[in-house]
Design a protein around this motif. Structure first.
Motif, PDB file in Angstrom:
ATOM      1  N   THR A 236      16.262  -5.675  -1.072  1.00 21.47           N
ATOM      2  CA  THR A 236      15.417  -4.914  -0.157  1.00 21.47           C
ATOM      3  C   THR A 236      14.356  -4.138  -0.925  1.00 21.47           C
ATOM      4  O   THR A 236      13.195  -4.057  -0.504  1.00 21.47           O
ATOM      5  N   ALA A 237      14.743  -3.555  -2.058  1.00 23.12           N
ATOM      6  CA  ALA A 237      13.779  -2.794  -2.866  1.00 23.12           C
ATOM      7  C   ALA A 237      12.643  -3.686  -3.359  1.00 23.12           C
ATOM      8  O   ALA A 237      11.474  -3.286  -3.350  1.00 23.12           O
ATOM      9  N   SER A 238      12.969  -4.894  -3.785  1.00 25.59           N
ATOM     10  CA  SER A 238      11.942  -5.822  -4.267  1.00 25.59           C
ATOM     11  C   SER A 238      11.032  -6.270  -3.123  1.00 25.59           C
ATOM     12  O   SER A 238       9.818  -6.421  -3.302  1.00 25.59           O
ATOM     13  N   PHE A 239      11.614  -6.499  -1.937  1.00 25.81           N
ATOM     14  CA  PHE A 239      10.818  -6.844  -0.755  1.00 25.81           C
ATOM     15  C   PHE A 239       9.841  -5.717  -0.437  1.00 25.81           C
ATOM     16  O   PHE A 239       8.644  -5.948  -0.197  1.00 25.81           O
ATOM     17  N   LEU A 240      10.334  -4.487  -0.459  1.00 28.99           N
ATOM     18  CA  LEU A 240       9.489  -3.334  -0.159  1.00 28.99           C
ATOM     19  C   LEU A 240       8.401  -3.161  -1.214  1.00 28.99           C
ATOM     20  O   LEU A 240       7.241  -2.885  -0.890  1.00 28.99           O
ATOM     21  N   ALA A 241       8.765  -3.338  -2.474  1.00 28.66           N
ATOM     22  CA  ALA A 241       7.778  -3.241  -3.553  1.00 28.66           C
ATOM     23  C   ALA A 241       6.672  -4.270  -3.371  1.00 28.66           C
ATOM     24  O   ALA A 241       5.486  -3.991  -3.614  1.00 28.66           O
ATOM     25  N   GLY A 242       7.038  -5.479  -2.912  1.00 33.10           N
ATOM     26  CA  GLY A 242       6.045  -6.515  -2.660  1.00 33.10           C
ATOM     27  C   GLY A 242       5.081  -6.123  -1.564  1.00 33.10           C
ATOM     28  O   GLY A 242       3.856  -6.360  -1.675  1.00 33.10           O
ATOM     29  N   LEU A 243       5.589  -5.518  -0.504  1.00 33.63           N
ATOM     30  CA  LEU A 243       4.724  -5.039   0.579  1.00 33.63           C
ATOM     31  C   LEU A 243       3.761  -3.969   0.084  1.00 33.63           C
ATOM     32  O   LEU A 243       2.573  -3.966   0.420  1.00 33.63           O
ATOM     33  N   ILE A 244       4.280  -3.060  -0.726  1.00 32.85           N
ATOM     34  CA  ILE A 244       3.450  -1.969  -1.242  1.00 32.85           C
ATOM     35  C   ILE A 244       2.338  -2.523  -2.127  1.00 32.85           C
ATOM     36  O   ILE A 244       1.171  -2.105  -2.040  1.00 32.85           O
ATOM     37  N   ARG A 245       2.670  -3.484  -2.973  1.00 29.71           N
ATOM     38  CA  ARG A 245       1.655  -4.106  -3.837  1.00 29.71           C
ATOM     39  C   ARG A 245       0.587  -4.825  -3.007  1.00 29.71           C
ATOM     40  O   ARG A 245      -0.602  -4.843  -3.378  1.00 29.71           O
ATOM     41  N   LYS A 246       1.000  -5.413  -1.907  1.00 29.78           N
ATOM     42  CA  LYS A 246       0.082  -6.172  -1.054  1.00 29.78           C
ATOM     43  C   LYS A 246      -0.965  -5.274  -0.411  1.00 29.78           C
ATOM     44  O   LYS A 246      -2.145  -5.662  -0.293  1.00 29.78           O
ATOM     45  N   PHE A 247      -0.564  -4.080   0.000  1.00 33.86           N
ATOM     46  CA  PHE A 247      -1.448  -3.239   0.794  1.00 33.86           C
ATOM     47  C   PHE A 247      -2.109  -2.094   0.023  1.00 33.86           C
ATOM     48  O   PHE A 247      -3.083  -1.519   0.513  1.00 33.86           O
ATOM     49  N   TYR A 248      -1.593  -1.766  -1.177  1.00 33.88           N
ATOM     50  CA  TYR A 248      -2.133  -0.601  -1.878  1.00 33.88           C
ATOM     51  C   TYR A 248      -2.411  -0.902  -3.345  1.00 33.88           C
ATOM     52  O   TYR A 248      -1.670  -1.661  -3.986  1.00 33.88           O
ATOM     53  N   PRO A 249      -3.473  -0.272  -3.901  1.00 36.28           N
ATOM     54  CA  PRO A 249      -3.889  -0.567  -5.282  1.00 36.28           C
ATOM     55  C   PRO A 249      -3.213   0.293  -6.341  1.00 36.28           C
ATOM     56  O   PRO A 249      -3.872   0.802  -7.259  1.00 36.28           O
ATOM     57  N   PHE A 250      -1.894   0.508  -6.226  1.00 37.19           N
ATOM     58  CA  PHE A 250      -1.203   1.293  -7.241  1.00 37.19           C
ATOM     59  C   PHE A 250      -1.394   0.665  -8.620  1.00 37.19           C
ATOM     60  O   PHE A 250      -1.442  -0.564  -8.752  1.00 37.19           O
ATOM     61  N   LYS A 251      -1.479   1.491  -9.613  1.00 36.65           N
ATOM     62  CA  LYS A 251      -1.563   1.013 -10.997  1.00 36.65           C
ATOM     63  C   LYS A 251      -0.343   0.167 -11.332  1.00 36.65           C
ATOM     64  O   LYS A 251      -0.432  -0.849 -12.021  1.00 36.65           O
TER      65      LYS A 251
END
Length: 275
Positions: A236-251
């Motif tokens: 679940t954490a990896s799925f969520l991290a993927g969503l975050i990477r998709k929508f936001y330009p975090f370093k």
């Protein structure tokens, strides 16, 4: 002796070797968890599976306790300047214990109330390392880090709230929302306390709502790191991290496993996002 040292409590989810490749001293002061009279020290030797199994089978009272001032005072040794990062002072006595120890220290110690927990403490440590490597003085670092702490954010979705409620960290109203109505509330750390932001019926929608909330305050993200911490639910954490990477330009978006104290409160499949 190191010029600088960083000390954290174990609610940071960090281990003592976190800064092993630097010339900055580093030490984790462990909190303790008591389950049915058995004390678990949240140090590098703690077997998380044993703790979680004990919690599942526990019929007696459970509790957590912060490091004593003496533990912090010992950790402050070995450097001219020390920065200590603790979990929120409104959720634990760790900050007060660390601050009392700082008044007894012979070196200069600045204690930082993260106002949050888990990955938020890790991010403060990383920021301190960056400021130290810039060559700033102790006084300049104190000023800079106190400003950065105010920008920290934390969102989380938990499957269980039992220990948060039993130990007074969350209201019984939130407990009823989470358990009796089968709702997965999206929560946030705000001003050092836990707030319910949304009442959601499924985990999938809760995770998507968490991602949407990251963009609501319009905070610039390109120079920020995001930490997704999980209690034994890397999928679940990896799925969520993927969503975050998709929508936001975090370093950078990091997936990290919780240690004892945060697992005790988050319980199975708990997810915390810090940035």
């Amino acid at each position: 002796m190191n010029k600088f040292k960083i000390v954290v409590d174990s609610a940071s989810d960090l281990t003592n070797d976190y800064l092993k490749d630097t010339d900055i001293g580093f030490e984790v002061c462990p909190l303790t968890i008591t389950v049915g009279g058995v004390e678990f020290v949240d140090d590098d030797a703690l077997k998380l599976e044993t703790l979680m199994n004990s919690l599942k089978n526990a019929n007696a009272k459970t509790s957590s306790s912060c490091p004593s001032p003496g533990v912090f005072l010992n950790a402050y040794e070995g450097a001219e300047y020390v920065f200590c990062v603790t979990l929120s002072s409104k959720l634990s006595g760790s900050f007060n214990s660390a601050f009392l120890a700082s008044t007894m220290a012979s070196n200069k110690v600045h204690v930082i109330d993260s106002k949050l927990v888990s990955g938020a403490e890790r991010l403060i440590v990383d920021q301190l390392v960056g400021l130290i490597n810039e060559g700033l003085s102790y006084e300049e670092i104190v000023t800079a880090i106190d400003k950065k702490v105010k920008d920290q954010k934390l969102l989380f979705v938990l499957q269980k709230f039992d220990n948060l409620v039993r130990n007074g960290r969350m209201s019984k109203i939130a407990k009823s929302i989470a358990s009796f109505l089968n709702i997965k509330p999206l929560c946030a750390g705000q001003d050092g306390e836990i707030k319910v932001l949304a009442k959601i019926r499924t985990l999938k929608v809760a995770l998507h709502t968490l991602v949407e909330n990251i963009g609501k305050d319009k905070t610039p993200l390109a120079d920020k790191t995001c930490v997704v911490s999980h209690c034994d639910d890397e999928k679940t954490a990896s799925f969520l991290a993927g969503l975050i990477r998709k929508f936001y330009p975090f370093k950078e978006v990091i997936v990290s496993k919780m240690r004892g104290l945060t697992s005790y409160y988050a319980l199975e499949k708990g997810i915390i996002v810090s940035y």
